[in-house]
Design an enzyme around this catalytic site. Structure first.
Site, PDB file in Angstrom:
ATOM      1  N   HIS A 237       0.404  -0.600   0.322  1.00  0.00           N
ATOM      2  CA  HIS A 237      -0.266  -0.181  -0.287  1.00  0.00           C
ATOM      3  C   HIS A 237       0.887   1.266   0.132  1.00  0.00           C
ATOM      4  CE1 HIS A 237      -3.754  -2.269   0.638  1.00  0.00           C
ATOM      5  NE2 HIS A 237      -3.109  -2.781   1.696  1.00  0.00           N
ATOM      6  N   ARG A 294      -0.067  18.168   3.516  1.00  0.00           N
ATOM      7  CA  ARG A 294       1.139  18.116   3.474  1.00  0.00           C
ATOM      8  C   ARG A 294       1.773  18.266   1.890  1.00  0.00           C
ATOM      9  NH1 ARG A 294       3.075  13.209   2.356  1.00  0.00           N
ATOM     10  NH2 ARG A 294       2.281  11.383   3.529  1.00  0.00           N
TER      11      ARG A 294
END
Length: 501
Positions: A237, A294
């Site tokens: 992932h 971010r």
């Protein structure tokens, strides 16, 4: 507008260097922090000032917000750039920074907190009619109730942790008989990883593509998207190869997903650079996944196709400047690829391979960019993420970018450790990738036998053999000068990695 004079980069490695370089071009001084393990790191040597903040473990150094704020106070720092990872998505730290009168180069603490919870994020964007995967609207704790809901949604389903990411607290459940055990495991893992055992249920999208949209907002209410990145080549992932733009998005779909991403940003009054992630199914239906508040690891590919410096844009926004462009001013130019060069062995389930960079020679040439934080002779620390560098190529089209990547991989000489370079070459040469017909199951589907990376002698092995032969021939000449000894000259490509270490 407040002019930033000195930035502390609350991070390490390549991203710390990346931020510092842009700051230097803007005439802004920089402060590095480092752990005892990073005392000789490149970002420490590059910064105008550097301060040790603790022992090697990140919990005792890079995650010590109190120590970092004390450094800011002592050195007259007026802004903090968190990079990615560590404290970059810590709402409490962002709030402490603000309370200390220091500019946090990122979104507000409220936006970080809201988007840090997948459940809260889904609730926040619901009013904007953004497509979402069918599932529960809130956390679910009762196993029997959850099992009933899962049955109604239809198996297979996905149990997901509300907090965090990286695949932790995530379980795919194929059958109702397995549900209870998998839910308990997901809750336990989420609690251990994030201190929050909240989980929810979604319909499992079997073979999706992972598409994300870069957004940028200022303090004046302007929000734009900077197009998409394709991030479907993943292991555990986590992304390994990214590109911009995607090979499958039509202009109409790109515009639609871009508008949705902007609306997600509006839902939390977003300021700064952020990324909205979507799943795209085989029928080109897309679903909101989450928002990362971010700068992303893969931001260089967006910079390549837009011509923008995202770090500089972050700093300008933090100073209170309005965006200098509108959505209609932005155009996609060319194609960019990024390979994350990890100190991992792709033939052994991508397990970390920590050690010394005995040889470390970078590829060069037009259209090649390397963002890294190491040099030859340095050790890869065991305490942090094993990424060595980001190898980025840019071409006028996708085919050219791929060919440049293959050439750059062949020129990237690393010995002493195993890396993902050979896997990157495998991806670039694979028909599924070159055709654009792939999804997040690429490794599972096409990399079943990792021994293909070692099925034939690597160029570096052939060269090593040639060098050894030449050395042997030289020694033979010294010991028996009267005999004619054939010389062997190394050919071609150079060593990428020393498999005989």
């Amino acid at each position: 507008m407040k002019k930033i004079e000195k930035i502390l980069v609350a991070n390490r490695g390549e991203i710390a260097l990346r931020v510092m370089r842009s700051a230097r071009e803007m005439g802004i001084k920089t402060v590095a922090i480092y752990s005892e393990a990073d005392r000789q790191a490149l970002h420490v040597r590059y910064a105008d000032e550097a301060v040790c903040v603790g022992p090697p473990a990140s919990s005792a150094s890079y995650l010590r917000g109190d120590v970092i704020l004390e450094v800011c106070k002592n050195l007259g720092v007026d802004a903090i750039h968190p990079g990615y990872g560590f404290l970059s998505e810590n709402a409490q730290f962002a709030k402490q920074v603000e309370e200390a009168g220091i500019t946090f180069i990122g979104p507000s603490p409220e936006a970080i907190e809201l988007m840090g919870s997948k459940l809260a994020a889904k609730a926040a964007v619901a009013t904007y009619n953004i497509p979402m995967v069918p599932g529960t609207e809130g956390a679910i704790t009762d196993v029997e109730e959850a099992k009933t809901i899962a049955t109604q949604i239809g198996f297979p389903i996905l149990i997901k942790a509300s907090a965090g990411g990286g695949g932790k607290g995530m379980r795919v459940v194929e059958r109702v008989e397995d549900f209870e055990e998998q839910m308990k495991l997901a809750v336990s893992e989420a609690t251990s990883a994030f201190g929050d055992g909240s989980v929810f249920i979604e319909k499992y999208i079997g073979s999706p593509r992972h598409i994300e949209i870069q957004v940028l907002g200022d303090t004046h209410g302007n929000i734009v998207h900077l197009f998409e990145r394709e991030c479907s080549i993943q292991r555990r992932h986590q992304k390994v190869v990214e590109e911009a733009p995607s090979a499958v998005l039509t202009p109409e779909l790109r515009d639609e997903m871009g508008r949705c991403a902007v609306n997600v940003a509006k839902a939390c009054d977003y300021v700064g650079a952020g990324t909205v992630e979507f799943l795209l199914d085989e029928n080109k239906n897309f679903y909101f996944l989450e928002m990362n508040t971010r700068l992303q690891v893969e931001h260089p590919v967006t910079e390549q196709i837009t011509g923008l410096d995202l770090v500089k844009e972050q700093i300008k926004v933090a100073q209170g400047e309005p965006l200098s462009f509108r959505q209609e001013d932005l155009k996609i130019q060319g194609h960019a690829l990024e390979l994350r060069v990890y100190a991992e062995d792709p033939t052994n389930n991508f397990l970390p391979d920590i050690g010394k960079l005995v040889t470390y020679k970078l590829p060069q040439g037009l259209g090649v960019r390397v963002d890294d934080g190491f040099e030859e002779g340095m050790e890869i620390p065991i305490y942090y993420d094993p990424m060595i560098a980001k190898l980025v190529t840019f071409g006028k089209n996708r085919e050219e970018a791929i060919e440049k990547m293959i050439r750059a991989i062949d020129e990237y000489h690393i010995t002493g450790i195993e890396t993902t370079l050979s896997f990157g070459r495998f991806v670039m040469q694979h028909e599924a990738f070159r055709s654009g017909n792939f999804d997040t199951k690429f490794i599972e589907r096409y990399f079943k036998d990792p021994s293909v990376l070692k099925s034939s002698p690597a160029p570096e092995e052939e060269e090593l053999a040639a060098v050894l032969a030449a050395l042997f021939a030289g020694q033979a000449k010294k010991s028996a000068p009267q005999e004619a000894v054939a010389q062997t000259t190394p050919s071609g490509s150079g060593w990428r990695k020393n498999r005989l270490k």
